[in-house]
Write an enzyme that holds these catalytic residues in place. Sequence first.
Site, short mmCIF file in Angstrom:
data_model
loop_
_atom_site.label_atom_id
_atom_site.label_comp_id
_atom_site.label_asym_id
_atom_site.label_seq_id
_atom_site.Cartn_x
_atom_site.Cartn_y
_atom_site.Cartn_z
N GLU A 1 9.88 69.89 2.25
CA GLU A 1 8.98 69.20 3.17
C GLU A 1 9.78 68.43 4.22
O GLU A 1 9.38 68.36 5.40
CB GLU A 1 8.07 68.24 2.40
CG GLU A 1 7.06 68.94 1.50
CD GLU A 1 6.05 69.73 2.30
OE1 GLU A 1 5.36 69.14 3.16
OE2 GLU A 1 5.96 70.95 2.09
N TRP B 1 10.77 70.96 6.63
CA TRP B 1 9.64 71.37 7.47
C TRP B 1 9.54 70.46 8.69
O TRP B 1 9.29 70.92 9.82
CB TRP B 1 8.35 71.32 6.65
CG TRP B 1 7.11 71.69 7.41
CD1 TRP B 1 6.15 70.85 7.87
CD2 TRP B 1 6.68 73.01 7.78
NE1 TRP B 1 5.15 71.54 8.52
CE2 TRP B 1 5.45 72.88 8.47
CE3 TRP B 1 7.22 74.29 7.59
CZ2 TRP B 1 4.75 73.97 8.98
CZ3 TRP B 1 6.52 75.37 8.10
CH2 TRP B 1 5.31 75.22 8.78
N TRP C 1 -11.22 80.12 23.41
CA TRP C 1 -11.52 78.89 22.70
C TRP C 1 -12.66 78.13 23.39
O TRP C 1 -12.75 78.12 24.62
CB TRP C 1 -10.31 77.95 22.70
CG TRP C 1 -9.03 78.45 22.11
CD1 TRP C 1 -7.91 78.80 22.80
CD2 TRP C 1 -8.71 78.59 20.73
NE1 TRP C 1 -6.92 79.17 21.92
CE2 TRP C 1 -7.38 79.05 20.65
CE3 TRP C 1 -9.43 78.39 19.55
CZ2 TRP C 1 -6.76 79.30 19.44
CZ3 TRP C 1 -8.80 78.64 18.34
CH2 TRP C 1 -7.49 79.09 18.29
N ASN D 1 -2.38 65.81 3.44
CA ASN D 1 -1.92 67.00 4.15
C ASN D 1 -2.83 68.20 3.91
O ASN D 1 -3.08 69.01 4.81
CB ASN D 1 -0.49 67.34 3.75
CG ASN D 1 0.09 68.43 4.65
OD1 ASN D 1 0.19 68.24 5.86
ND2 ASN D 1 0.46 69.56 4.07
N TRP E 1 -7.36 74.20 19.73
CA TRP E 1 -6.57 73.32 18.87
C TRP E 1 -6.11 72.07 19.59
O TRP E 1 -5.87 71.03 18.96
CB TRP E 1 -5.36 74.06 18.30
CG TRP E 1 -4.43 74.65 19.35
CD1 TRP E 1 -4.48 75.90 19.88
CD2 TRP E 1 -3.34 73.99 19.99
NE1 TRP E 1 -3.48 76.08 20.81
CE2 TRP E 1 -2.76 74.93 20.90
CE3 TRP E 1 -2.77 72.73 19.88
CZ2 TRP E 1 -1.66 74.62 21.70
CZ3 TRP E 1 -1.67 72.41 20.69
CH2 TRP E 1 -1.12 73.35 21.57
N TRP F 1 -1.04 71.82 14.07
CA TRP F 1 -2.27 72.32 14.68
C TRP F 1 -2.13 73.79 15.08
O TRP F 1 -3.05 74.60 14.88
CB TRP F 1 -2.66 71.46 15.88
CG TRP F 1 -3.52 70.32 15.43
CD1 TRP F 1 -3.13 69.05 15.14
CD2 TRP F 1 -4.92 70.38 15.15
NE1 TRP F 1 -4.21 68.30 14.70
CE2 TRP F 1 -5.31 69.10 14.70
CE3 TRP F 1 -5.88 71.39 15.23
CZ2 TRP F 1 -6.63 68.80 14.34
CZ3 TRP F 1 -7.19 71.10 14.88
CH2 TRP F 1 -7.55 69.82 14.44
#
Length: 473
Positions: free
Chosen positions: A274, A277, A305, A342, A360, A383
């Site tokens: 993590e 990440w 969108w 999360n 988004w 996102w």
Amino acid sequence: MTDTAPTLVWFRKDLRLGDNPALRAAVEEGGPVIPIFIRDGAVDSLGPAPKWRLGRALDVFGTALAEAGSRLTLRTGDALEVLRALAAETGARRIVWNRLYDPAAIARDTTIKAALTDEGLAIESYGGHLLFEPMGVKTGQGGYYRVYSPFWRAVKDRDVSEPGVAPGTLPPPEAWPEREALSDWNMDKSMRRGAEIVSEHVCVGEAAARQRLDHFLSEIVEGYDSSRDRVAEDGTSRLSAHLALGEIGPRTCWHAGLRALHDGKPGAETFLKELVWREFAYHLLYHTPHLLHDNWRTEWAAFPWNKDETRPDVLAWTQGRTGIEFVDAAMREMYVTGTMHNRGRMIVASYLTKHLLTDWKIGMRWFDAHLVDWDPASNAMGWQWSAGSGPDATPYFRVFNPVTQLEKFDPRRVYVDRWIAEGRARPTKTALQYFDAIPAHWGLSPSDPYPVPVVGAKEGRERALEAYSNRDF
């Protein structure tokens, strides 16, 4: 006292004394150290929640500096002009800071370094915000990584220097420069009544961050691989806000995680992943800065969108009133605590971009405004990952089912009951706090009926897949 000219230490997202390369370099210089923080355009442009959280962090950090015999000098204005003025006022010949990696910060810092170097000042920057410099991690072909897994394999065995200890005291100058009062900055102004609610749920400062890390490693990390997804449990590190503002350094977290792994706690490897990440998000932001404002995968440019933020289903999403319990609970958690689990972030992002087929960027901006742990790289990448337009090997056509996800990760509805009051005879305190935190003009009450879904789980999935089938990705 020493005759050596003072060093200015420009703090930004590194509000800590330990594991701080720029501060350590200033102390090792041997002369007086003058800590400064500048309220420039980058600070003023922050959303209400991250700006409020920054104000709290500066208050606590100022106290920590005072305990070390120092003080935090606050100034408002263009960063270059403020630094130039402070150097002239204090006689400083050296300015140091820890590097940042978003495009605006890079442009600002590059301009400042060039200008002040030309004026005869020594300007030095250090790598304290990340474990690995984005420009220093390259593929075998010399490029950058586009997928997380090979990035992880490339860095997981690299040496990471040990975090430096906090200095016991900081040598003061003979005279301190004038400083502004933090209270005059009104960092909580835009939060309005929500600040009082969120303040009950935040921990601030370096000492609090280290306590959280210790608790996580002693009580949680062993089973972290599975506990991190169970939304009703205390199963995560809760370090995101501390890392975002640098109240704890990534090297401190990395080495603590390594020790836990070596002590036989298998979940520590997931924790290290993590951390990486987060590194990967900055790696991508550095090499592809359009991640912040445009589809990372250019083939998504023509996707239709919805871009209307005022559409009723989008407004229902922003208010946590979609009629989908997992989505609504997660959104309400954000309004009350300033953070969101999360797993909840993935669910609410998937619902907005796929079930509601909404851009988004609308969701990203909403998080920019409401998360106290806002981070430009992680927020943008998260996102785009959820929307399918971003940098990941996950198929874009995967659509989370928020109903089955809730059954899997909150089977007893503890999380839902914690955050949703409507229809319950005895709502929890946190569920009721949502109504005290949100804007009054929303006109919502816990006695309102819980809404029917604006778009059902099955209906939304089918609509999204149909939209994808008509595009050439």
